[in-house]
Motif scaffolding. Structure first.
Motif, PDB file in Angstrom:
ATOM      1  N   UNK A   1      32.552  12.622  86.527  1.00 23.30           N
ATOM      2  CA  UNK A   1      33.602  11.847  85.850  1.00 23.30           C
ATOM      3  C   UNK A   1      33.008  10.806  84.894  1.00 23.30           C
ATOM      4  N   UNK A   2      31.876  10.210  85.300  1.00 20.38           N
ATOM      5  CA  UNK A   2      31.372   9.069  84.524  1.00 20.38           C
ATOM      6  C   UNK A   2      30.039   9.395  83.851  1.00 20.38           C
ATOM      7  N   UNK A   3      29.623   8.496  82.984  1.00 16.35           N
ATOM      8  CA  UNK A   3      28.331   8.683  82.334  1.00 16.35           C
ATOM      9  C   UNK A   3      27.169   8.433  83.286  1.00 16.35           C
TER      10      UNK A   3
ATOM     11  N   UNK B   1      20.767  10.190  80.440  1.00 12.93           N
ATOM     12  CA  UNK B   1      19.424  10.036  81.012  1.00 12.93           C
ATOM     13  C   UNK B   1      19.455   9.053  82.175  1.00 12.93           C
ATOM     14  N   UNK B   2      20.268   8.029  81.992  1.00  8.01           N
ATOM     15  CA  UNK B   2      20.387   7.014  83.026  1.00  8.01           C
ATOM     16  C   UNK B   2      20.872   7.620  84.347  1.00  8.01           C
TER      17      UNK B   2
ATOM     18  N   UNK C   1      27.296  12.092  93.055  1.00  2.00           N
ATOM     19  CA  UNK C   1      27.501  10.671  93.344  1.00  2.00           C
ATOM     20  C   UNK C   1      27.871   9.949  92.048  1.00  2.00           C
ATOM     21  N   UNK C   2      28.975   9.216  92.106  1.00  4.16           N
ATOM     22  CA  UNK C   2      29.450   8.499  90.909  1.00  4.16           C
ATOM     23  C   UNK C   2      29.593   7.020  91.249  1.00  4.16           C
ATOM     24  N   UNK C   3      29.280   6.135  90.318  1.00  3.37           N
ATOM     25  CA  UNK C   3      29.521   4.720  90.613  1.00  3.37           C
ATOM     26  C   UNK C   3      31.012   4.396  90.527  1.00  3.37           C
ATOM     27  N   UNK C   4      31.443   3.490  91.377  1.00  2.00           N
ATOM     28  CA  UNK C   4      32.848   3.072  91.344  1.00  2.00           C
ATOM     29  C   UNK C   4      33.042   1.996  90.274  1.00  2.00           C
TER      30      UNK C   4
END
Ligand code: GCU
Length: 710
Positions: A120-122, A145-146, A172-175
């Motif tokens: 979902x996220x970068x 890359x991050x 795994x995605x950051x909230x």
């Protein structure tokens, strides 16, 4: 998972590996390596599994962040598995790890078609096991890359915590989008509320880069931190010189730090002084409506971005504790913030404005920030974020959540936590704050119905705000172990993990940190985890009962550390008959009304107000009965006796681990626990005697309390 794919060749770059890890020169176990110490894996079965999967590394790109990821992978595998994996441009044997961002790696795209739809996220990443033509692969990828770097750190964590890496399908995605650390470091090298030596940033030597900066950036990235405010929010009071960072000389210094941070995906931010146009620009005014002031900020911001194109933005403490702000010109906080934000906007920069303001002495301090900011709801620009401390007072061991959270749905909000232990024992007391932070994040404000938690507000989920996140006032300094107390590294780590994923439990985070730091010996893991997890309530017990707060000394060399209840009457309102600050609607300051109806009713009613916050909201007689059936005074005595006793037990438990923990670390922590026990006894006796003297009521267990001690 079997995928029939023929490898195309020639798309990989062979990258010469130049490993320049600074810490290899630093003595083995002094805590310098944080949780990235990559201890050798002892379990033979796991070792064999890991070796099968980690024989070679295939790198699909050549850029600074991917190089950081590759270097970390080589370092981690070499240390933990005892051999250096091959770096190759094509697969030679089974057991390759492929790293690269999804869109820049045709091979990864080919192996995992449409995989990016899972992300979902970068910053989100995947770690996926594949078997292709009887060969095993582990792909670590993400949209950026991050993300790959985060994936690599997590892959290494799987090894560090002895988990299987067979048949992985891990996403795994950051909230939170913004995961920032705030330094309260001054260019002179001192740190406001720093308890681990001097600042790690040597401004006199910058732009020369020191190895420690690289290791610091690695540590930040390993927790998923993506921004670092490098200087104190106080930039001018008491002759501080943080304002200087906006001068050309300092911008050059910042540029070299930004380069290091960039290679670990961390953006550089700075704290600035609202009066910079006057202090640096020599203008007559800093009025946000003055065209020359507006122009000054634009030019200054352009100058920064010409040197640091990915600069994060500014953090501002204005009209607070001697830091000037727009009120001098009868302008609002929104007027001030928006003017600066306008200058940052074309570059994608953010303006983070702190809500820590108070100063009307006749008014309840807890109520002030809300009173000031609520009027500006809906007036802040899109790239302004209001950064709010977790509680309405000041990082106490216990206070309610700030009523500002969620009270301004149209305004971007960020949570500010304090990792450095200003009011929780500095770097002498062990006070692991993750359980406290969890309570804050899980707190339901009810401002948009049930489930309106602080976590959902500051992650932007509840009100769909564009820029949100969590910031932590960091606890690192020049001490060899970075944090003064070695176990305080658990707070650093816990902050990072929670800012990435606030849904993790305290137990999960603790388990990760203990295993990464000490290894997986069950006795060590159980005991150390338990000591950590109990330490916040233990500290609360022997210091500040029932939410009363602010019982420590106010000033002096070591402020906010020693007990000084006799000097804090305006906070605890203790007298002969009772104790506590009446903030109720009927007889008190009415602060309770700043919360949603559900919460204000709960706090306002003495029968439903949680005991642990009773004295924050109510003034009660010492004989008032708590829900436990004990009187307030007896609770005060007992919690203080129990708290100090628990520190004694913690010390014994730590001693029992002497043959399982590195000797230097063991000695260091033991020494800290001894000091903590001494201090806990001091707190116990001072607070108990203070209340005994006031109330004249003895402990019902007949324990000795001293009279007229003050
Ligand atoms: C506290 C702390 C100060 C700090 C301030 C702030 O008052 O004691 O040192 O500057 O918070 O958060 O701005």
């Amino acid at each position: 998972m079997k995928i029939k794919t023929i490898f195309s060749t020639g798309i990989f770059l062979i990258i010469p590996i130049i490993l320049m890890f600074s810490y290899v020169n630093i003595s083995a176990e002094n805590g310098y390596k944080f949780w990235l110490n990559y201890k050798k894996i002892k379990n033979e079965r796991l070792l064999e599994e890991y070796r099968n999967y980690c024989k070679e590394i295939i790198v699909a790109e050549d850029n600074e962040i991917i190089n950081s990821a590759r270097n970390e992978l080589v370092l981690g595998i070499s240390c933990m598995l005892g051999f250096k994996p091959d770096l190759t441009n094509d697969t030679v044997s089974s057991g390759s790890i492929l790293i690269g961002s999804y869109l820049n790696s045709p091979l990864i795209e080919k192996l995992l078609p449409n995989f990016e739809t899972n992300l979902k996220s970068f910053d989100g990443y995947g770690i996926i096991s594949l078997e292709v033509n009887d060969k095993l692969y582990t792909v670590i990828t993400g949209k950026t890359d991050q993300a790959v770097l985060y994936g690599v750190f997590n892959f290494l964590k799987l090894l560090q915590t002895n988990q299987s890496i067979d048949k992985l399908f891990l996403i795994d995605e950051p909230v939170n989008k913004l995961r920032l650390v705030n330094h309260w470091d001054n260019p002179s090298g001192t740190i406001e509320r720093g308890y681990a030596g001097r600042s790690i940033f040597h401004w006199d030597k910058l732009p020369t880069i020191e190895p420690r900066y690289i290791d610091y950036a690695r540590m930040l990235a390993s927790m998923g931190i993506n921004g670092c405010v490098i200087n104190n929010v106080n930039t001018v009071k008491h002759n501080l010189t943080g304002w200087k960072l906006l001068t050309p000389e300092y911008i050059q210094k910042m540029k070299s730090l930004a380069k290091i941070f960039r290679s670990y995906g961390v953006k550089l931010y700075i704290s600035v002084n609202f009066f910079s146009p006057v202090i640096i620009g020599k203008l007559n005014s800093a009025d946000p409506f003055d065209p020359s002031v507006i122009q000054w900020w634009k030019v200054k911001v352009n100058e920064i971005y010409s040197q640091i194109p990915d600069f994060g933005g500014f953090l501002v403490k204005a009209d607070s504790e001697g830091e000037p702000g727009p009120m001098k010109y009868s302008r609002t906080h929104a007027d001030g913030a928006n003017m600066m934000a306008e200058a940052l906007k074309p570059h994608g920069g953010l303006l983070i404005w702190r809500a820590f303001v108070y100063g009307h002495n006749d008014m309840d301090r807890a109520a002030q920030a809300y009173e000031v900011f609520k009027h500006d709801e809906g007036k802040f620009s899109e790239n302004v974020i209001i950064q709010i401390k977790n509680g309405p007072i000041d990082f106490q061991v216990r206070e309610p959540v700030s009523p500002l959270f969620g009270a301004m749905p149209l305004t971007n909000q960020m949570l500010e936590l304090q990792i450095t232990q200003e009011y929780t024992g500095h770097s002498t007391h062990l006070c692991y704050l993750v359980p406290q932070w969890k309570e804050i994040l899980d707190f339901d404000t009810y401002l948009n119905g049930k489930g309106s938690t602080v976590n959902k507000i500051v992650s932007g989920q509840l009100f769909n705000n564009s820029h949100t996140g969590i910031a932590g006032v960091i606890n690192v300094g020049s001490d060899s172990n970075w944090t003064g107390h070695f176990l305080a590294q658990a707070n650093t780590f816990g902050f990072g993990r929670l800012s990435w994923n606030p849904y993790l439990t305290s137990e999960q985070i603790t388990d990760e940190w203990v295993k990464m730091t000490f290894g997986s010996d069950k006795e060590v893991v159980d005991l150390v985890s338990n000591i950590l997890l109990e330490s916040w309530l233990t500290y609360e017990n022997y210091t500040s009962p029932l939410g009363v707060g602010m019982l420590s000394n106010g000033s002096g060399d070591i402020s906010h550390y020693y007990p000084a209840p006799e000097k804090r009457q305006k906070f605890h309102h203790a007298d002969k008959f009772g104790v506590g600050y009446d903030r109720t609607e009927e007889t008190g300051t009415g602060f309770v009304n700043q919360y949603s109806k559900t919460n204000s009713e709960m706090y306002n009613n003495i029968d439903t107000c949680p005991d642990e916050l009773l004295l924050f909201f109510h003034h009660v007689p010492y004989t008032h009965k708590l829900k436990s059936g004990k009187t307030v005074i007896q609770h005060i005595y007992e919690s203080h006796f129990d708290g100090a006793e628990r520190v004694f037990e913690m010390k014994k438990e730590w001693i029992s681990l002497s043959d399982k923990i590195d000797i230097e670390i063991h000695k260091h922590v033991l020494n800290k626990l001894e000091q903590q026990y001494e201090q806990a006894c001091l707190w116990r006796d001072t607070i108990n005697n203070f209340f005994f003297n006031l109330s004249g009521i003895p402990d019902d267990q007949g324990r000795l309390l001293k009279n007229n001690n003050f």
